[in-house]
Design a protein around this motif. Structure first.
Motif: not given
Lengths: 285, 594
Positions: B569-593
């Protein structure tokens, strides 16, 4: 006069008032129903709107459409009803606390827009339903549950306030003077525009039975030749400290909101009422 | 680098015509059938100050404004500084700036390697020479970039003509000259050293709408008859639009003295039988809370649009946030049922508003539409045909049910029925007189403080939820069902989540996202289905306290499914970017492995 179709019993609901014995509000209820009989308004063509307080219980005691809303919001609630269905007679009722304290911000706007409705404020200079606190019309020095050392605040003068707001009909009556009350309330309902009636409606429980007596001693009807269209004179009457004047103190004729609204709708209709999907044209690049 | 997907950012001062330029560009692209997405950003000033737009255009559907800029146009470096954190730059970024800007070059906060494709163009001078006024410098700029990057050209001319169509002929002429001057300048003076080029095949024209316009249009489509409101950023465009069009359909738009008055006027109008709504933002909803409860108690249909902004309190009025979720669901006092729907893009603003009226009228309760500044203020291109034959338009359910003649003989306004819905009358109807009230009442409508009456009536009012849950289910799923990694988001974060999930799946990372549209009543089953294969889920929300995650954990036993939850999560102002969420997905995906 037209055939009498509706009598008192047509306006009376099955609900028994919970007001204290001797409450001034009984007089208001009666005067209001008598006015309806005089005007022969079909019960289903009326909406009685209120906020919170002893007096705001009133719509429940009358057999019409009614809305007992939330504290201080009778005026905007009534505005919504009136603008949605301009053919309906809309009457807002309430007390001095509901109207002049929490709800005071709404009154100038309904008055300046000249919403065609009647606003009846039952003024007993006290909060009754919450059992005896100071209201915006409680006199200076009076001891109440919240003013143990005496009320410090200058009270509001409802009539003077309403004239200042350019309400198009401003009147004062006394619930102990039913004849005058019925007559004035009838005129208020007939008035096209925002009509305001202050009813002096004593509270025997928290202000004592002597409030009745004090008011009765001080009230006087307006002189026969009184012209309510003179604003300066109206202020003089409102400021009179020797007597409390009863009757129609100020009135003016000016266009009502729904008339202006209809005119605006006619202007906009000339611009066309396209099939809704055709409005999408404005979004074409 | 030839691409069918390009992101352009323009920054400048209030008078530079930045937003106009963005609009002209968006219209041009849309008229050539491209998918566009435009995001405005500005400070809270009235006139002047800084403003910026980001325009993304593509021949494929786009769900976000794009993460980083391929092209940055700076009309004033001083103003660009205010948007630096919102306007991230690709490595290959091409920068154009006004050569007459006096800002000292060594203070430009862009690393040298991103400055290699930098063209300094005399926009001001081009406009003055061609149009006789520097006011046309934004148009000259459009000429420059359209020539340099192969942006739609004929459509751009058309779009400029349209923009100035209400002006005198010579004004149109002057602007077209400015456009041409920009193009000629590129042909004569610029030696192209960058490789950014836009490639596309024109298609059928699309329309361009802002979220708030789509909301207002949706309300009209659903048959709204009464609007009362009080201006508040970022919702006011809804009132602007309706005040033009609603009177043409015999509807009423009234500006009230405050939000307390607005909501009560709306409740009054609904009591009088009208389809009624208001639109506001979080602070306005705070003031309306008591009135929303009143509508719930009196069982009157109303629609409240909350275009959320950054909070708390006055917060950041012009910027977005998703922190009003709990207010929407639980705001007001007592057990006061209301439905909460969250649109997730511009089209959804339309759909959700139509749906809101359908639910409100059918179930006689308040419906809150939780939009936000990010969708309310952005422009998207839409296929105009998608508005035909909608499932929940006014043709489907016109109005709340009214009693039959027989029911009127002994009318009970709040009659307890199996689904909680009782037939309703309104002033003017001859037989159905009743008392509406905020006070507890019996079936007739008479006041009652009897605890058993309160218990029965509370149950009646909530019974509607059971039926609503039966009738609706609005979840959107992206990615494969059997993915072990999940993303849960709501509202305007959908776009970035959707693109991030697509990018991840394309890169061999299995992940699925679920985006609910109806947030309250909460529909458990779709989440249980979603969780069947999940081992880990990421909650994405633009709210610091993570209200959405907390809310969902009240209904879904993630632990029982053996699912680990992660909050992003992040505070408002600037909306999430695709890259931010993508990086988070990769991070959690790697943790899972691991």
């Amino acid at each position: 006069m037209d055939e009498v179709k509706y009598s008192l019993k047509d306006y009376k609901s099955d609900l028994k008032p919970i007001w204290c014995p001797g409450c001034g509000d009984y007089g208001v209820l009666n005067a209001l129903m008598q006015a309806f009989v005089k005007l022969q308004i079909p019960p289903h063509q009326m909406a009685l709107i209120s906020g919170i307080g002893c007096s705001s219980r009133l719509p429940g005691y009358i057999n019409t459409y009614g809305f007992n809303g939330i504290h201080g919001r009778a005026i905007p609630l009534a505005t919504g009803v009136k603008l949605s269905n301009p053919d309906i007679k809309v009457i807002a009722v309430g007390g001095d606390g509901d109207g002049f304290s929490i709800g005071a911000g709404h009154i100038p706007h309904a008055a300046r827009k000249n919403i065609d409705m009647t606003y009846i404020v039952m003024n007993n200079n006290i909060y009754g339903l919450t059992k005896g606190q100071a209201s915006p019309t409680t006199p200076v020095g009076e001891q109440t549950k919240t003013t143990f050392y005496g009320n410090m605040d200058e009270p509001i003068n409802p009539v003077r306030m309403m004239i200042a707001y350019k309400a198009s009909f401003v009147a004062r009556v006394f619930s102990g003077d039913p004849k005058n009350a019925i007559e004035v309330i009838t005129q208020a309902i007939q008035h096209r525009g925002f009509s305001f009636v202050e009813v002096l409606s004593p509270c025997p429980t928290f202000r004592g039975v002597e409030q009745f007596k004090l008011i009765r001693e001080k009230v006087r009807h307006l002189p026969e030749d009184y012209q309510p269209t003179d604003e300066v004179r109206a202020f003089d009457i409102a400021n009179d400290n020797d007597f409390i004047r009863l009757g129609v103190i100020y009135r003016q004729d000016r266009p009502i909101y729904t008339d202006i609204m209809r005119k605006m709708q006619q202007v906009s209709e000339k611009m066309g009422k396209p099939e809704i999907l055709n409005l999408l044209k404005q979004f074409e690049p | 680098m030839a691409s069918n997907n390009i992101v352009i950012g323009i920054a400048g001062s209030g008078g530079d015509g930045v937003i106009s330029a963005g609009e002209i560009l968006v219209n041009a692209a849309s008229s050539d059938g491209l998918f566009v997405f435009m995001l405005k950003s500005f400070g809270a000033q009235i006139r002047g100050g800084e403003s910026s737009v980001r325009v993304r255009m593509s021949s494929e559907p786009v769900a976000t404004q794009g993460d980083k800029l391929d092209i940055l146009v700076v009309l004033s470096w001083k103003d660009y500084l205010k948007f630096q954190s919102e306007m991230l730059l690709e490595d290959h970024v091409v920068i154009l700036s006004d050569s007459e800007d006096s800002f000292s070059e060594e203070n430009i906060p862009i690393p040298a390697d991103k400055l290699k494709n930098w063209y300094k163009v005399p926009f001001n001078q081009l406009a003055t020479n061609a149009a006789g006024t520097s006011l046309a410098k934004n148009i000259a700029m459009l000429g420059v970039i359209s020539e340099l990057f192969n942006l739609p050209k004929t459509a751009l001319e058309k779009s400029v003509k349209k923009k100035f169509s209400s002006k005198r002929d010579d004004v149109i002429e002057k602007n077209l000259n400015a456009l041409k001057a920009g193009r000629d300048y590129v042909k004569k003076e610029i030696e192209k050293k960058d490789s950014v080029l836009f490639e596309y095949t024109p298609g059928d024209p699309r329309i361009v709408m802002e979220g708030n316009e789509a909301t207002a249009f949706g309300a009209l489509y659903a048959g709204v008859e009464f609007y009362a409101g009080y201006p508040i950023t970022p919702s006011t465009e809804i009132m602007h639009w309706l005040s033009v069009y609603l009177p043409r359909y015999n509807g009423v738009v009234i500006q009230m003295e405050d939000e307390l008055a607005s909501i009560n006027a709306v409740v009054g109008a609904s009591f009088a039988g009208r389809k009624a709504m208001t639109a506001t933002s979080g602070p306005g909803v705070s003031l309306m809370s008591e009135g929303i409860g009143l509508a719930g108690m009196a069982e009157l249909p109303i629609v409240v649009i909350n275009v959320q902004r950054g909070g708390p309190s006055t917060g950041i009025p012009t910027k977005t946030e998703q922190a009003d979720l709990m207010q929407a669901i639980w705001g007001s006092h007592g057990d006061a049922p209301r439905v909460v729907i969250a649109p997730s893009d511009v089209e959804d603003c339309f759909d959700c508003t139509v749906l809101a009226f359908y639910i409100a009228e059918k179930y006689q309760l308040p419906v809150i539409v939780l939009s936000d500044a990010f969708i309310g203020h952005r422009k998207e291109s839409i296929n105009p045909n998608r508005f035909r034959d909608l499932k929940y338009g006014f043709k489907k359910i016109n109005r709340r049910i009214t009693p039959t003649e027989k029911e009127l003989e002994d009318y009970h306004r709040f009659k307890i029925t199996k689904n909680g819905i009782s037939p309703v009358t309104w002033p003017g109807m001859e037989k159905g007189m009743y008392q509406a009230a905020g006070i507890e009442h019996n079936e007739k409508g008479f006041p009652s403080s009897d605890v058993s009456v309160h218990s029965r009536m509370t149950k009646k009012r909530w019974e509607k939820f059971r039926e609503i849950k039966r009738e609706f289910s609005f979840e959107r799923f992206y990615g494969p069902d059997d993915a072990e990694l999940g993303v849960i988001a709501w509202g305007s974060t959908k776009g970035a989540v959707k693109e991030a999930v697509a990018r991840a799946n394309a890169n061999g990372i299995k992940v699925q996202a679920i985006i609910p549209q109806i947030l309250y009543p909460f529909l458990i089953q779709p989440f249980h289905d979603f969780l069947r294969h999940k081992k880990r889920v990421i909650f994405v929300e633009m709210a610091y306290a993570g209200a959405f995650r907390r809310y969902l954990r009240g209904f879904v036993r993630f632990g029982d499914f053996g699912v680990e939850t992660v909050s992003y999560r992040q505070t408002g102002g600037a909306p999430f970017t695709v890259g931010q969420i993508y990086d988070k997905i990769v991070e959690e995906y790697e943790k899972k492995d691991a």
